[in-house]
Enzyme design. Structure first.
Site, PDB file in Angstrom:
ATOM      1  N   SER A 221       0.819  -1.223   0.000  1.00  0.00           N
ATOM      2  CA  SER A 221       0.000   0.000   0.000  1.00  0.00           C
ATOM      3  C   SER A 221       0.855   1.276   0.000  1.00  0.00           C
ATOM      4  CB  SER A 221      -0.910   0.016   1.227  1.00  0.00           C
ATOM      5  OG  SER A 221      -1.597   1.247   1.273  1.00  0.00           O
ATOM      6  N   SER A 223      -0.628   4.148   0.704  1.00  0.00           N
ATOM      7  CA  SER A 223      -1.342   5.105   1.567  1.00  0.00           C
ATOM      8  C   SER A 223      -0.479   5.629   2.723  1.00  0.00           C
ATOM      9  CB  SER A 223      -2.620   4.473   2.108  1.00  0.00           C
ATOM     10  OG  SER A 223      -3.486   4.217   1.037  1.00  0.00           O
ATOM     11  N   THR A 270      -9.129  -1.478   2.785  1.00  0.00           N
ATOM     12  CA  THR A 270      -9.049  -1.908   1.396  1.00  0.00           C
ATOM     13  C   THR A 270      -9.343  -3.404   1.297  1.00  0.00           C
ATOM     14  OG1 THR A 270      -7.705  -1.811  -0.595  1.00  0.00           O
ATOM     15  CG2 THR A 270      -6.494  -2.136   1.458  1.00  0.00           C
ATOM     16  N   LYS A 274     -13.706  -4.103   2.584  1.00  0.00           N
ATOM     17  CA  LYS A 274     -14.557  -2.929   2.375  1.00  0.00           C
ATOM     18  C   LYS A 274     -16.012  -3.170   2.817  1.00  0.00           C
ATOM     19  CE  LYS A 274     -11.832  -0.553  -1.052  1.00  0.00           C
ATOM     20  NZ  LYS A 274     -11.783   0.071  -2.371  1.00  0.00           N
ATOM     21  N   ASN A 295     -14.457   2.574   2.423  1.00  0.00           N
ATOM     22  CA  ASN A 295     -12.986   2.536   2.436  1.00  0.00           C
ATOM     23  C   ASN A 295     -12.428   3.426   3.536  1.00  0.00           C
ATOM     24  OD1 ASN A 295     -13.393   5.051   1.330  1.00  0.00           O
ATOM     25  ND2 ASN A 295     -11.614   4.915  -0.017  1.00  0.00           N
ATOM     26  N   ASP A 309     -13.787   6.567  -2.498  1.00  0.00           N
ATOM     27  CA  ASP A 309     -13.331   6.114  -3.824  1.00  0.00           C
ATOM     28  C   ASP A 309     -14.033   6.884  -4.933  1.00  0.00           C
ATOM     29  OD1 ASP A 309     -11.444   4.288  -3.083  1.00  0.00           O
ATOM     30  OD2 ASP A 309     -12.776   2.551  -3.167  1.00  0.00           O
ATOM     31  N   ALA A 334     -17.108  -5.035 -12.695  1.00  0.00           N
ATOM     32  CA  ALA A 334     -18.339  -4.825 -11.918  1.00  0.00           C
ATOM     33  C   ALA A 334     -18.089  -5.174 -10.450  1.00  0.00           C
ATOM     34  CB  ALA A 334     -19.469  -5.673 -12.496  1.00  0.00           C
ATOM     35  N   ALA A 337     -14.873  -1.463  -6.831  1.00  0.00           N
ATOM     36  CA  ALA A 337     -14.432  -0.166  -7.355  1.00  0.00           C
ATOM     37  C   ALA A 337     -15.367   0.319  -8.456  1.00  0.00           C
ATOM     38  CB  ALA A 337     -13.006  -0.277  -7.878  1.00  0.00           C
ATOM     39  N   ILE A 420      -7.826   2.583 -13.243  1.00  0.00           N
ATOM     40  CA  ILE A 420      -7.668   2.851 -11.806  1.00  0.00           C
ATOM     41  C   ILE A 420      -6.588   1.971 -11.171  1.00  0.00           C
ATOM     42  CG2 ILE A 420     -10.074   3.649 -11.667  1.00  0.00           C
ATOM     43  CD1 ILE A 420     -10.584   1.213  -9.848  1.00  0.00           C
ATOM     44  N   TYR A 422      -2.886   1.166 -10.342  1.00  0.00           N
ATOM     45  CA  TYR A 422      -1.754   2.101 -10.278  1.00  0.00           C
ATOM     46  C   TYR A 422      -0.395   1.427 -10.248  1.00  0.00           C
ATOM     47  CZ  TYR A 422      -1.972   1.221  -5.247  1.00  0.00           C
ATOM     48  OH  TYR A 422      -1.989   0.626  -4.009  1.00  0.00           O
TER      49      TYR A 422
HETATM   50  P1  NAP Z   1     -13.017  -6.584  -6.889  1.00  0.00           P
HETATM   51  O1  NAP Z   1     -14.270  -6.147  -6.195  1.00  0.00           O
HETATM   52  O2  NAP Z   1     -12.373  -7.846  -6.478  1.00  0.00           O
HETATM   53  O3  NAP Z   1     -13.348  -6.639  -8.461  1.00  0.00           O
HETATM   54  C1  NAP Z   1     -12.416  -7.158  -9.385  1.00  0.00           C
HETATM   55  C2  NAP Z   1     -12.897  -6.927 -10.799  1.00  0.00           C
HETATM   56  O4  NAP Z   1     -11.868  -7.388 -11.686  1.00  0.00           O
HETATM   57  C3  NAP Z   1     -14.163  -7.720 -11.143  1.00  0.00           C
HETATM   58  O5  NAP Z   1     -14.904  -6.990 -12.094  1.00  0.00           O
HETATM   59  C4  NAP Z   1     -13.577  -8.999 -11.761  1.00  0.00           C
HETATM   60  O6  NAP Z   1     -14.430  -9.648 -12.653  1.00  0.00           O
HETATM   61  C5  NAP Z   1     -12.412  -8.414 -12.548  1.00  0.00           C
HETATM   62  N1  NAP Z   1     -11.398  -9.433 -12.819  1.00  0.00           N
HETATM   63  C6  NAP Z   1     -10.524  -9.974 -11.951  1.00  0.00           C
HETATM   64  N2  NAP Z   1      -9.746 -10.907 -12.595  1.00  0.00           N
HETATM   65  C7  NAP Z   1     -10.161 -10.934 -13.893  1.00  0.00           C
HETATM   66  C8  NAP Z   1      -9.764 -11.661 -15.037  1.00  0.00           C
HETATM   67  N3  NAP Z   1      -8.758 -12.542 -14.991  1.00  0.00           N
HETATM   68  N4  NAP Z   1     -10.398 -11.413 -16.194  1.00  0.00           N
HETATM   69  C9  NAP Z   1     -11.398 -10.518 -16.268  1.00  0.00           C
HETATM   70  N5  NAP Z   1     -11.828  -9.781 -15.205  1.00  0.00           N
HETATM   71  C10 NAP Z   1     -11.219  -9.999 -14.026  1.00  0.00           C
HETATM   72  O7  NAP Z   1     -11.870  -5.477  -6.767  1.00  0.00           O
HETATM   73  P2  NAP Z   1     -12.052  -3.869  -6.722  1.00  0.00           P
HETATM   74  O8  NAP Z   1     -12.090  -3.406  -5.320  1.00  0.00           O
HETATM   75  O9  NAP Z   1     -13.181  -3.504  -7.617  1.00  0.00           O
HETATM   76  O10 NAP Z   1     -10.647  -3.372  -7.329  1.00  0.00           O
HETATM   77  C11 NAP Z   1     -10.344  -3.566  -8.697  1.00  0.00           C
HETATM   78  C12 NAP Z   1      -9.035  -2.888  -9.049  1.00  0.00           C
HETATM   79  O11 NAP Z   1      -9.127  -1.491  -8.811  1.00  0.00           O
HETATM   80  C13 NAP Z   1      -7.848  -3.386  -8.223  1.00  0.00           C
HETATM   81  O12 NAP Z   1      -6.741  -3.499  -9.085  1.00  0.00           O
HETATM   82  C14 NAP Z   1      -7.613  -2.267  -7.231  1.00  0.00           C
HETATM   83  O13 NAP Z   1      -6.251  -2.155  -6.840  1.00  0.00           O
HETATM   84  C15 NAP Z   1      -8.012  -1.053  -8.054  1.00  0.00           C
HETATM   85  N6  NAP Z   1      -8.437   0.090  -7.214  1.00  0.00           N
HETATM   86  C16 NAP Z   1      -7.750   1.249  -7.336  1.00  0.00           C
HETATM   87  C17 NAP Z   1      -8.128   2.332  -6.566  1.00  0.00           C
HETATM   88  C18 NAP Z   1      -7.354   3.617  -6.699  1.00  0.00           C
HETATM   89  O14 NAP Z   1      -7.479   4.488  -5.833  1.00  0.00           O
HETATM   90  N7  NAP Z   1      -6.593   3.808  -7.743  1.00  0.00           N
HETATM   91  C19 NAP Z   1      -9.207   2.271  -5.689  1.00  0.00           C
HETATM   92  C20 NAP Z   1      -9.918   1.056  -5.603  1.00  0.00           C
HETATM   93  C21 NAP Z   1      -9.514  -0.037  -6.382  1.00  0.00           C
HETATM   94  P3  NAP Z   1     -15.378 -10.862 -12.140  1.00  0.00           P
HETATM   95  O15 NAP Z   1     -16.583 -10.229 -11.548  1.00  0.00           O
HETATM   96  O16 NAP Z   1     -15.659 -11.632 -13.377  1.00  0.00           O
HETATM   97  O17 NAP Z   1     -14.583 -11.656 -11.136  1.00  0.00           O
END
Ligand code: NAP
Length: 488
Positions: A221, A223, A270, A274, A295, A309, A334, A337, A420, A422
């Protein structure tokens, strides 16, 4: 806020008074009668350095008032240094124009001395040296600038007023504290006023603030770097820690009880906690309820859950693409995030939001809730040619994960692509988009912006507001860390 002893600003500067007012310090103004020109002449004749000169001027102004006053008297001085020379306020518009023409495209320093006296004696001195780079400008641009701002700029050594939109528009880069640039080093001053007991005994030796980020895993992290840097800048004693907690709810709840018992002000939360955070809290913001996850947890009598977020996504979008007209957007993913991103897009008035996800049922569930059009998860997405914004919210492209397979052939060249993720800073998606001429925004921008509400709530809970800034210095710090990890 009421002080328990008088505070006097020994300066006629409107901006210095505005900064003290902004920080809710009760004070009065007495203009000092000190003759600055005598000190400057003596300083230059004796070969005194510019920093010492600025300090002598600040002290002279302070003491001109403090010798007859009880309580705390604040004095300040600012010298512009360019190519080793000191510059005074320009005498007329011709000199102002010449000054700006000479400094454009180059970097200068503002040497800022701020001092405080108590009951007639100097008790505190502070010196800062922000660096400012003026962007390269044509003669016509400089003319247009002076036409817009008028002769008000003659009150400033640099012939600019950085606090106005026109003045801020002259700069390519500013390194240093924003308030110091404007004329007074407010954060060190506030620390001293606290030490002097100006805000009451309870602020004299405040307990260090503790906060952190909870996740599993968490060592990656960024943060802690962000929050600890902001705390350092604002001279707030405290620490923001990365805390690993196993993914089940019981482990999470026990850890949160423990942090509260230790006096933590709050925590970011995180993956995978969450939803746990929302369950743990007694109260939750509308944002957290809409997104179905939190978060941020702010402790106190009752833990309060929030979600920054969505606001972080939006703030980073506006900071990087000011005024962009986003009517149609495509969201990839979906998960948690994605919900925040969709809520933000709704909030900014995006008329058409399309969504696609590997697991179609999850996209459909989100689509039903927010009224979105659901697309098939395929490399060539239908309707991409109509999109103003493409957002990746999946974890694809992240270090250690496969790249996102997507065909951008239909993407408009003026579209914005926002990933998103990083780490790495430039994902394969962003590289592909950049090579096609599209504007890109990386996940670090969202990460920095989403951190601001937590910092303000936990570290900013003081007798004055603390406004953490997302700027090039912070960006450089984080990019440097990602580089060391081979992720930038
Ligand atoms: P999450 O709830 O676990 O969702 C993961 C997403 O990625 C789902 O849509 C999942 O699809 C998809 N996915 C994972 N593996 C895949 C694959 N092999 N092929 C296709 N789709 C795949 O996680 P989240 O909290 O939304 O976070 C997602 C990303 O955003 C992470 O990388 C996180 O670090 C980043 N993030 C960044 C910030 C920022 O401040 N920059 C903030 C929050 C999150 P399925 O539904 O099909 O599993």
């Amino acid at each position: 806020m009421n002080n328990n002893q008088p505070v006097i600003l020994a300066s006629g500067s409107a901006i210095r008074a505005a900064i003290l007012k902004h920080h809710e310090i009760a004070f009065s103004v007495i203009k000092p009668g000190a003759d600055e020109s005598v000190i400057k002449t003596q300083a230059s004749a004796s070969g005194m350095g510019l920093e010492e000169t600025a300090m002598q001027l600040a002290e002279a102004k302070c003491m001109a008032v403090a010798k007859n006053q009880k309580g705390i008297v604040i004095g300040a001085d600012q010298i512009l240094e360019f190519r080793g020379e000191a510059y005074d306020k320009p005498v007329d518009m011709a000199e102002a124009r010449a000054r700006l023409s000479e400094m454009q495209g180059e970097t200068h320093s503002l040497i800022n001395a701020t001092v405080a006296a108590r009951d007639g004696e100097i008790v505190w001195r502070n010196l800062e040296r922000p660096r400012l780079t003026i962007r390269s400008m044509t003669g016509a641009e400089i003319d247009a600038y002076f036409e817009e701002v008028g002769d008000g700029v003659l009150s400033s050594v640099g012939a600019y007023q950085v606090e106005t939109p026109a003045g801020a528009g002259l700069f390519k880069r500013i390194s240093g504290d924003w308030f110091t640039v404007q004329g007074i080093a407010i954060y060190p001053l506030l620390a001293e006023l606290r030490r002097q007991g100006v805000f009451g005994e309870q602020w004299k030796n405040p307990k260090p603030t503790l906060a952190g980020v909870i996740g599993f895993p968490i060592s990656h992290s960024l943060s802690p770097l962000i929050h600890n840097e902001w705390a350092r800048r604002a001279r707030i004693e405290g620490e923001y820690r990365a805390i690993e907690v196993a993914s089940d709810y019981d482990a999470f709840a026990t850890a949160m009880d423990e942090l509260q018992a230790q006096g933590f002000a709050g925590a970011n939360v995180t993956i995978p906690h969450k939803e746990n955070a929302l369950r743990y809290a007694y109260r939750a913001s509308d944002a957290a309820k809409t997104i179905g996850a939190a978060n941020m947890l702010t402790f106190g009598d009752n833990a309060y859950a929030d979600n920054s977020d969505s606001a972080g996504f939006k703030d980073a979008l506006w900071a990087n693409a000011p005024g962009a007209n986003i009517e149609t957007a495509m969201v990839l993913g979906a998960g948690g995030a994605a919900r925040g991103v969709v809520a933000a897009l709704r909030d900014i008035g995006c008329k058409e939001i399309r969504i696609t996800n590997r697991t179609r049922e999850k996209a459909e569930a989100l689509g039903k809730e927010f009224g979105l059009e659901v697309m098939d998860w395929s490399a060539r997405l239908p309707g991409l040619d109509a999109c103003d914004l493409l957002v990746n919210t999946t974890s694809l492209g992240m270090t250690g994960q496969p790249a996102l397979e997507i065909d951008l052939a239909d993407l408009r060249s003026n579209a914005i692509v926002y990933d998103i993720v990083y780490a790495p800073l430039e994902t394969p998606l962003l590289r592909n988009a950049r090579e096609r001429g599209a504007a890109t925004i990386n996940g670090l921008e969202m990460l920095m912006h989403q951190a601001r509400p937590g910092f303000a709530a936990w570290f900013g809970n003081r007798p004055y507001p603390v406004s953490p800034r997302v700027d090039d210095d912070l960006r450089e710090l984080l990019v440097g860390t990602l580089k060391k990890r081979g992720a930038a």
